[in-house]
Design a protein around this motif. Structure first.
Motif, mmCIF file in Angstrom:
data_model
loop_
_atom_site.group_PDB
_atom_site.id
_atom_site.type_symbol
_atom_site.label_atom_id
_atom_site.label_comp_id
_atom_site.label_asym_id
_atom_site.label_seq_id
_atom_site.Cartn_x
_atom_site.Cartn_y
_atom_site.Cartn_z
ATOM 1 N N GLY A 160 0.787 -1.221 0.000
ATOM 2 C CA GLY A 160 0.000 0.000 0.000
ATOM 3 C C GLY A 160 0.823 1.276 0.000
ATOM 4 O O GLY A 160 0.258 2.366 -0.178
ATOM 5 N N ARG A 161 2.138 1.186 0.155
ATOM 6 C CA ARG A 161 2.971 2.394 0.190
ATOM 7 C C ARG A 161 3.555 2.690 -1.200
ATOM 8 O O ARG A 161 3.698 1.802 -2.038
ATOM 9 C CB ARG A 161 4.104 2.245 1.203
ATOM 10 N N ARG A 162 3.900 3.938 -1.404
ATOM 11 C CA ARG A 162 4.552 4.367 -2.639
ATOM 12 C C ARG A 162 6.061 4.355 -2.410
ATOM 13 O O ARG A 162 6.554 5.073 -1.531
ATOM 14 C CB ARG A 162 4.066 5.756 -3.030
ATOM 15 N N VAL A 163 6.768 3.572 -3.212
ATOM 16 C CA VAL A 163 8.187 3.326 -2.980
ATOM 17 C C VAL A 163 9.010 3.763 -4.187
ATOM 18 O O VAL A 163 8.741 3.326 -5.319
ATOM 19 C CB VAL A 163 8.450 1.834 -2.680
ATOM 20 N N ARG A 164 10.002 4.598 -3.937
ATOM 21 C CA ARG A 164 10.902 5.015 -5.011
ATOM 22 C C ARG A 164 11.723 3.837 -5.502
ATOM 23 O O ARG A 164 12.309 3.082 -4.714
ATOM 24 C CB ARG A 164 11.848 6.105 -4.503
ATOM 25 N N VAL A 165 11.779 3.667 -6.829
ATOM 26 C CA VAL A 165 12.595 2.630 -7.445
ATOM 27 C C VAL A 165 13.437 3.272 -8.533
ATOM 28 O O VAL A 165 13.146 4.385 -8.997
ATOM 29 C CB VAL A 165 11.736 1.493 -8.033
ATOM 30 N N VAL A 187 7.513 3.904 -7.760
ATOM 31 C CA VAL A 187 7.548 5.252 -8.330
ATOM 32 C C VAL A 187 8.975 5.521 -8.791
ATOM 33 O O VAL A 187 9.899 5.613 -7.966
ATOM 34 C CB VAL A 187 7.118 6.319 -7.299
ATOM 35 N N HIS A 188 9.181 5.638 -10.083
ATOM 36 C CA HIS A 188 10.522 5.927 -10.601
ATOM 37 C C HIS A 188 10.867 7.384 -10.306
ATOM 38 O O HIS A 188 10.152 8.299 -10.716
ATOM 39 C CB HIS A 188 10.575 5.651 -12.104
ATOM 40 N N THR A 189 11.946 7.579 -9.577
ATOM 41 C CA THR A 189 12.345 8.909 -9.111
ATOM 42 C C THR A 189 13.851 9.061 -9.264
ATOM 43 O O THR A 189 14.605 8.144 -8.915
ATOM 44 C CB THR A 189 11.967 9.101 -7.624
ATOM 45 N N ALA A 190 14.299 10.179 -9.778
ATOM 46 C CA ALA A 190 15.732 10.435 -9.911
ATOM 47 C C ALA A 190 16.393 10.465 -8.534
ATOM 48 O O ALA A 190 15.780 10.901 -7.549
ATOM 49 C CB ALA A 190 15.973 11.749 -10.639
#
Length: 359
Positions: A176-181, A198-201
């Motif tokens: 349920g959490r949003r995780v940077r990958v 969530v693709h994040t720089a």
């Protein structure tokens, strides 16, 4: 000081110590203007691999080792204006003669090369070394024959772990959490946990946590500390999901155009650089944990007050299950039947993990 004592000191310090071995090679070489100068695109700015090893090697040690005859200018790839996903193609074209490629960035165009560091495959550095050693002969041959690129070294970043701003006690709690990958394989792993990838720089991780656009982030233990994650997150899991392997390579024509004695020098010294970076990765992994959790052993980062979530038997079973049931099959879907053959001839036998013949 005896030779044995000098060698011991080499193992304890970065370039100042390794200079002993290199200094012996340059004794007797007269200082003169550089005869050959070239450019290198290095790894990620601001982390130990670049600041303590890559940048000093090219900007200071190469001229010193060669008595001033050779010199290289280096810039980190994230400040070079080079799209990381296109780095291998740019090496192939010769636009970038010498460059560092994050293997996880090749998913879209060359998924076969991401195999050694798939999320969930290597829970410790020993496993990673087995995977990389098994895959390296194929990688070197394929880069040379398919892309006209000469593999020169393989580097590794510290363990990539999960940081979260809210408490959790196990990997299953990330549901349920949003995780940077930062890669497709990480996204597959996170999705299998019931979380949203969530693709994040890299440079945007802290601001994304602060803005609430992500709840957690996967990144290196010490590099996360360098970003300041220990100030905006409260819990960190101890399990490495992957490590961040990078290859350093040259356009084959550019490599062969180097003076022969420079190629000889680099063939001898780049393996030493590679070994030093791998050792640093293990130290930085431990340092990141120590600093983020505020331990007295912290010497390289900023002390935080994070809670370290230990690796439970349940977490280890989940890692294995997700890799076998989700990460490996989806990698094969992206990569095709040829990759099943590659896997079963390289990493599969080394790790006791066979890929199915058909997807």
């Amino acid at each position: 000081m005896s030779i044995q004592q000098q060698i011991f000191s080499v193992r304890r310090a970065p370039w100042a110590a390794l200079a002993l071995a290199w200094g012996l090679q340059s004794v007797g070489l007269a200082a003169e203007p550089p005869q050959y100068q070239f450019r290198v695109v290095g790894g990620l700015a601001g982390v130990s691999q670049y600041t303590q090893w890559e940048e000093p090697f090219w900007s200071r040690e190469l001229p010193r080792m060669s008595g001033g005859r050779f010199k290289a200018d280096i810039v980190p790839f994230d400040r070079a204006g080079v799209p990381r996903d296109d780095m291998l193609r740019l090496l192939q074209l010769g636009v970038v003669p010498f460059g560092t490629v994050l293997m996880g960035s090749m998913t879209a165009n060359y998924p076969q090369y991401t195999a050694p560091d798939l999320a969930g495959l290597n829970p410790d550095s020993a496993s990673l070394k087995l995977s990389v050693a098994a895959f390296r002969p194929f990688l070197e041959k394929s880069l040379r024959e398919q892309h006209g690129v000469q593999l020169l070294a393989l580097y590794v970043y510290p363990a990539q772990v999960v940081f979260c701003k809210r408490p959790f006690a196990a990997l299953a709690d990330l549901s349920g959490r949003r995780v940077r990958v930062s890669s497709a394989a990480q996204a597959d792993f996170v999705g299998a946990l019931g979380a949203t990838p969530v693709h994040t720089a890299f440079a945007q991780i802290v601001s994304s946590v602060q803005a609430g656009s992500i709840d957690c982030a996967i990144t290196g233990t010490l590099s996360g500390n360098g970003l300041g994650l220990q100030a905006v997150t409260s819990h960190m899991h101890a399990m490495p999901l992957n490590w961040g392997v990078a290859l350093f390579a040259a356009n084959l024509s550019a490599w062969e155009a180097l003076p022969a004695d420079l190629r000889t020098l680099l063939r001898k010294e780049l393996p030493l650089l590679e070994a030093a970076i791998w050792e640093e990765s293990e130290r930085d992994t431990a340092q990141g944990i120590a600093c983020n959790t505020g331990q007295s052993a912290c010497t390289k980062g900023v002390k935080g007050n994070m809670v370290l979530v230990p690796i439970s038997a349940q977490d280890e079973r989940k890692r294995q299950d997700i890799f076998v049931s989700t990460v490996l099959p989806r990698w094969l879907q992206r990569c095709g039947q040829r990759c099943a053959d590659i896997w079963n001839k390289t990493i599969g036998p080394a790790r006791g993990l066979s890929a199915p013949d058909r997807q």
